[in-house]
Structures are given as C-alpha cells and as structure tokens.
Design an enzyme around this catalytic site. Structure first.
Site, PDB file in Angstrom:
ATOM      1  N   LYS A 122      56.099   5.786  58.317  1.00 16.51           N
ATOM      2  CA  LYS A 122      55.797   5.263  59.649  1.00 16.51           C
ATOM      3  C   LYS A 122      55.083   3.928  59.565  1.00 16.51           C
ATOM      4  O   LYS A 122      55.051   3.173  60.526  1.00 16.51           O
ATOM      5  CB  LYS A 122      54.972   6.266  60.460  1.00 16.51           C
ATOM      6  CG  LYS A 122      53.566   6.524  59.950  1.00 16.51           C
ATOM      7  CD  LYS A 122      52.776   7.357  60.944  1.00 16.51           C
ATOM      8  CE  LYS A 122      51.351   7.616  60.524  1.00 16.51           C
ATOM      9  NZ  LYS A 122      51.155   8.305  59.238  1.00 16.51           N
ATOM     10  N   LYS A 134      47.622   3.444  49.585  1.00 20.75           N
ATOM     11  CA  LYS A 134      47.106   3.140  50.927  1.00 20.75           C
ATOM     12  C   LYS A 134      46.003   2.096  50.893  1.00 20.75           C
ATOM     13  O   LYS A 134      45.902   1.265  51.790  1.00 20.75           O
ATOM     14  CB  LYS A 134      46.583   4.411  51.617  1.00 20.75           C
ATOM     15  CG  LYS A 134      47.712   5.270  52.138  1.00 20.75           C
ATOM     16  CD  LYS A 134      47.218   6.240  53.197  1.00 20.75           C
ATOM     17  CE  LYS A 134      48.356   7.097  53.702  1.00 20.75           C
ATOM     18  NZ  LYS A 134      47.907   8.291  54.411  1.00 20.75           N
ATOM     19  N   LYS A 162      59.750   5.028  50.010  1.00 22.88           N
ATOM     20  CA  LYS A 162      59.743   6.213  50.882  1.00 22.88           C
ATOM     21  C   LYS A 162      59.909   5.801  52.354  1.00 22.88           C
ATOM     22  O   LYS A 162      59.358   4.781  52.758  1.00 22.88           O
ATOM     23  CB  LYS A 162      58.379   6.878  50.685  1.00 22.88           C
ATOM     24  CG  LYS A 162      58.273   8.307  51.054  1.00 22.88           C
ATOM     25  CD  LYS A 162      56.898   8.828  50.685  1.00 22.88           C
ATOM     26  CE  LYS A 162      55.809   8.193  51.529  1.00 22.88           C
ATOM     27  NZ  LYS A 162      54.481   8.800  51.375  1.00 22.88           N
TER      28      LYS A 162
HETATM   29  P1  TYM Z   1      52.054  12.998  56.873  1.00 24.77           P
HETATM   30  O1  TYM Z   1      51.594  13.002  58.283  1.00 24.77           O
HETATM   31  O2  TYM Z   1      52.135  11.693  56.158  1.00 24.77           O
HETATM   32  O3  TYM Z   1      53.467  13.679  56.776  1.00 24.77           O
HETATM   33  C1  TYM Z   1      53.725  14.953  57.336  1.00 24.77           C
HETATM   34  C2  TYM Z   1      54.682  15.704  56.432  1.00 24.77           C
HETATM   35  O4  TYM Z   1      55.893  14.951  56.280  1.00 24.77           O
HETATM   36  C3  TYM Z   1      56.186  14.787  54.898  1.00 24.77           C
HETATM   37  N1  TYM Z   1      56.830  13.474  54.701  1.00 24.77           N
HETATM   38  C4  TYM Z   1      58.010  13.293  54.091  1.00 24.77           C
HETATM   39  N2  TYM Z   1      58.885  14.183  53.548  1.00 24.77           N
HETATM   40  C5  TYM Z   1      60.031  13.682  53.016  1.00 24.77           C
HETATM   41  N3  TYM Z   1      60.321  12.341  53.005  1.00 24.77           N
HETATM   42  C6  TYM Z   1      59.485  11.428  53.545  1.00 24.77           C
HETATM   43  N4  TYM Z   1      59.795  10.134  53.542  1.00 24.77           N
HETATM   44  C7  TYM Z   1      58.260  11.900  54.120  1.00 24.77           C
HETATM   45  N5  TYM Z   1      57.211  11.285  54.728  1.00 24.77           N
HETATM   46  C8  TYM Z   1      56.349  12.269  55.073  1.00 24.77           C
HETATM   47  C9  TYM Z   1      54.844  14.874  54.190  1.00 24.77           C
HETATM   48  O5  TYM Z   1      55.003  15.271  52.840  1.00 24.77           O
HETATM   49  C10 TYM Z   1      54.117  15.906  55.024  1.00 24.77           C
HETATM   50  O6  TYM Z   1      54.416  17.204  54.578  1.00 24.77           O
HETATM   51  N6  TYM Z   1      48.239  14.467  54.051  1.00 24.77           N
HETATM   52  C11 TYM Z   1      49.242  14.941  54.967  1.00 24.77           C
HETATM   53  C12 TYM Z   1      48.700  15.706  56.156  1.00 24.77           C
HETATM   54  C13 TYM Z   1      47.795  16.845  55.832  1.00 24.77           C
HETATM   55  C14 TYM Z   1      48.182  18.096  55.251  1.00 24.77           C
HETATM   56  C15 TYM Z   1      46.999  18.869  55.199  1.00 24.77           C
HETATM   57  C16 TYM Z   1      49.403  18.601  54.795  1.00 24.77           C
HETATM   58  C17 TYM Z   1      46.457  16.919  56.087  1.00 24.77           C
HETATM   59  N7  TYM Z   1      45.999  18.115  55.712  1.00 24.77           N
HETATM   60  C18 TYM Z   1      47.013  20.159  54.672  1.00 24.77           C
HETATM   61  C19 TYM Z   1      49.395  19.898  54.269  1.00 24.77           C
HETATM   62  C20 TYM Z   1      48.219  20.657  54.207  1.00 24.77           C
HETATM   63  C21 TYM Z   1      49.990  13.761  55.522  1.00 24.77           C
HETATM   64  O7  TYM Z   1      49.477  12.658  55.619  1.00 24.77           O
HETATM   65  O8  TYM Z   1      51.196  14.032  56.011  1.00 24.77           O
END
Ligand code: TYM
Length: 336
Positions: A201, A115, A198
C-alpha cells in the site's frame, strides 16, 4: 483454565484501501479458517501510529478497514472482530515483552530495516519494537495459529522466541508457540510493475497494486498495463523460474481461481499474455467486484460497523484480561 488448541489471532493495518496481496495472502484465509478455529481478528491501530498518522484519517480508515473485512466475509457471529487499542491488554503485555525480547533479536528484523530505510535514527521507538507488540497481540489470547502472508514469517519466529524465553525465564509452560499459517498460491503477491518488489500500500504508484476498492475498469486497466516479458506463457511452472512477473500473474490467477499454477498453465501454455491478461482481468473483477459493492453498502451504515467493533472489543477483553492478570502474577507484580 484449559488452554485453547485451535485459536487464531491475526491483524491488519487499518485502511479501507486493502489490496489484492492482503486479500490473497491473508484475509481470504481469515474468512475460510472461521469454520474450523476460534478466531480473533483485529485492526492494529497501535501499530499504525508507529509512523505518523492524521487523527481524523486514522479514525476513518479504521472504520473503513472494518467494513472491508466484513465485506470480505469476516462474520461477527463466528469471529471476534475488534480494534486493537480498544483492548488495553495488548499494550500491557507488549511492555512486558519489551522486557523479554533482546535488542539483538530486533536488530535482525528485516521489516524494520525496510520501513526505517536510511533514516534509522529518526524512526520511532514504536516502529523498532513493533514486533514485540505483535507478539503480544497473538499471545494475549494464547493463540495457537496465525494466518499471515509470507512477509510476516520473521515476526512470527520472533513471537515464538519471546514465548519460549518468557516460559523458560519464569519457569512456566504458560504461552504456546504459535504457528504461522501461510496458505494458498499467492502468499507473496508482487508489484504489477516489478516482479521483485512486494505489492504494497505504500508504493507510490497505484498501478503497482489492485485495491479491493478499485472499479472494474481500473482493475482491467491495471492488469492490461502489468509488466510482463516478451515470451509466451510456459506449459508448466518450471518455465516460470527467472520470470518473476509471469510467475506473479500466474500465481494471482491460480489463487483467484482456486487452482494450482500447473493446472492454469495447462490451459495457457503457449498463449500470449494479451489473452491471459484478458481472462485474468475478468476473473479478478468477478472476485473483487462483489466485495467492493458490499464494502460501499457497509460504509453507508457506519452504526452497524461501530456496533460490531464495540461488541468485538468486549468479547476480546473478556478473553485477554484474565490472561494478562495471570502473566502479571507470574512476573511478580503486586495485585491491585
Ligand atoms: P499488513 O497490514 O501489512 O498486512 C495484512 C496481511 O496481509 C499480508 N500481506 C501480503 N500477503 C501477500 N502478498 C503481499 N504483497 C502482502 N502484503 C501484505 C500480510 O502478511 C498480513 O498477513 N504486522 C502486520 C499486522 C499485525 C499482525 C499482528 C498480524 C499486527 N499484529 C498479529 C498477525 C498477528 C501487518 O503489518 O500486516
């Protein structure tokens, strides 16, 4: 207070524009796990501001993100759905964890490197300590399980390290070591244009992803244009090795159909991609379409969404506040 044994916390960045990777990798599992676990699900706006945000857009995308989660089947009568910044205990515990985690641990985080890119010196301090706040999100509920996509694996390991380190520094067995639940056939959904990247967004091209708010026509078009290779589909999953784009599409099909890839390939082994893509588009539209429709309906009822979030925050605070109080006692803070 007895410690929970089956409690989930998970989070998602606030956006109404969630994609199929989010859905298949994590959010669909959030919905399924509600039957078996006590669940806390949050829209992580504190994490969102680790990169610059427009205030009005952030507010709108937090509301839309909540509508999307409800449309997917997060059920407020079973789970606690809330906005992270409405529960101050997350940030409080996040600070304490900044004083537990080591710079060396954070330096190893691959997501920060991705990032921040080449402009590391210019990244916010918040982006750097993002994983310590994430650990606080989880541990402020003493959550035992965390459903996420494969890309969050390293952050979950860090969360366990922080919990373990806190316990041993303070001579307590207070925090559990939460387990990642990385479930299903599509734990890492790849870009439709590049099987090595991957689905994300933040990718510039919208044709790399299927958004959960895309129209049926657009979904069909994106799948038709998805990159593939010239060979027909193989008869079994071994034949997908070194064919990342084919592997990705078969994984998406399998996840959407709730079937194993081997089973899907029994039907399509030897077939051309044109036929496979046609069926995949039909399947994706059938699964995504009703969610989009429900999301639009909920967008027309912002009062309902706000009430759900308000009540969710109250329920979340009722659990998190006493835990932070315990932690402050353990650390040695003077009580107010
Ligand atoms: P975020 O918002 O990027 O994504 C949300 C969830 O979607 C999953 N994900 C994917 N899974 C499969 N293939 C993909 N291409 C893909 N892109 C995203 C992510 O693994 C996630 O589960 N850091 C986290 C948010 C967060 C969080 C937490 C998660 C903040 N605090 C505590 C769990 C527990 C994030 O940015 O997710």
């Amino acid at each position: 207070m007895p410690k929970p044994t089956k409690r989930i916390l998970s989070g998602v960045q606030p956006t109404g524009n969630l994609h199929l990777g989010n859905y298949l990798g994590a959010l669909r599992n959030w919905v399924r796990l509600q039957a078996e676990y006590e669940c806390f699900y949050c829209l992580v706006d504190l994490h969102a501001i680790t990169v610059q945000q427009d205030a009005a857009a952030l507010r709108a995308s937090t509301r839309d993100g909540a509508a999307m989660l409800l449309a997917m089947g997060v059920d407020p009568s079973k789970s606690v759905l809330f906005v992270q910044s409405n529960v101050p205990a997350h940030a409080e515990l996040g600070w304490i964890f900044n004083c537990v985690a080591r710079i060396g641990w954070l330096n190893r985080m691959t997501q920060f490197k991705e990032k921040a890119g080449k402009k590391k010196e210019n990244a916010t301090v918040g982006l750097y300590v993002y994983p310590t706040l994430m650990a606080a999100d989880i541990l402020v509920y003493l959550a035992t399980h965390v459903p996420v996509g494969d890309d969050q694996r390293q952050h979950l390991e860090l969360c366990r390290d922080i919990a373990q380190s806190f316990n041993s520094q303070c001579g307590v067995e207070y925090f559990p070591l939460p387990e990642a639940l990385i479930l299903g056939e599509a734990t890492r959904v790849m870009s439709l244009r590049d099987g090595q990247k991957k689905m994300s967004k933040s990718d510039e091209s919208d044709y790399t992803r299927i958004n959960m708010s895309d129209s049926p026509d657009l979904i069909a078009q994106k799948i038709r244009k998805a990159r593939t290779d010239p060979e027909p589909l193989p008869g079994d999953p071994k034949g997908l090795e070194s064919r990342p784009e084919a592997k990705n599409l078969v994984g998406i099909f399998a996840a959407l159909a709730d079937r194993a890839p081997a089973d899907v390939l029994k039907d399509y082994g030897g077939a051309q991609f044109s036929k496979f893509k046609e069926d995949l588009a039909e399947l994706a539209i059938a699964k995504v379409g009703p969610i989009t429709t429900e999301m639009r309906r909920l967008q027309g009822d912002p009062g309902h969404v706000e009430r759900v979030l308000h009540e969710g925050a109250e329920r979340a605070r009722a659990v998190a506040d006493p835990i932070v109080r315990d932690v402050k006692e353990i650390v040695g803070f003077l009580r107010a």
